[in-house]
Design a protein around this motif. Sequence first.
Motif, PDB file in Angstrom:
ATOM      1  N   UNK A 231      31.839  14.165  58.759  1.00 43.79           N
ATOM      2  CA  UNK A 231      31.923  13.530  57.443  1.00 43.79           C
ATOM      3  C   UNK A 231      32.267  14.560  56.373  1.00 43.79           C
ATOM      4  N   UNK A 232      31.583  15.710  56.397  1.00 45.26           N
ATOM      5  CA  UNK A 232      31.822  16.739  55.386  1.00 45.26           C
ATOM      6  C   UNK A 232      33.248  17.291  55.477  1.00 45.26           C
ATOM      7  N   UNK A 233      33.705  17.561  56.695  1.00 40.04           N
ATOM      8  CA  UNK A 233      35.076  18.051  56.857  1.00 40.04           C
ATOM      9  C   UNK A 233      36.102  17.005  56.424  1.00 40.04           C
ATOM     10  N   UNK A 234      35.848  15.740  56.764  1.00 34.79           N
ATOM     11  CA  UNK A 234      36.745  14.672  56.342  1.00 34.79           C
ATOM     12  C   UNK A 234      36.793  14.539  54.824  1.00 34.79           C
ATOM     13  N   UNK A 235      35.637  14.643  54.189  1.00 37.33           N
ATOM     14  CA  UNK A 235      35.590  14.572  52.724  1.00 37.33           C
ATOM     15  C   UNK A 235      36.336  15.748  52.109  1.00 37.33           C
TER      16      UNK A 235
END
Length: 92
Positions: free
Chosen positions: A16-20
């Motif tokens: 999620x963090x990398x995608x954001x």
Amino acid sequence: MPTSRRHRYVRLQVTWLLGALLGLVALEAFSPGAFFLLAVLGFVVLNELLIPAEVDPRWRGRIRRITVVAIAGAAVVVAVRTIQLIAPGVLP
């Protein structure tokens, strides 16, 4: 929480963090505040989806404390951004 569930939780959180991060960079809209807001959103959503509802684990109290701090931080980010938009020059 068994180890496989912990690994899944951490994997999903990092994803999620990398995608954001990649999404904000791709849209040329990256700012620490926006990233923090998306990180808090992902944290809350993943907690709701992955923590079992029928059983209250011992560590749930710690997650609640972290969630409260994260939401308070998100409120500060929103307040600062709102002040910057309404009254430019008041905050750097």
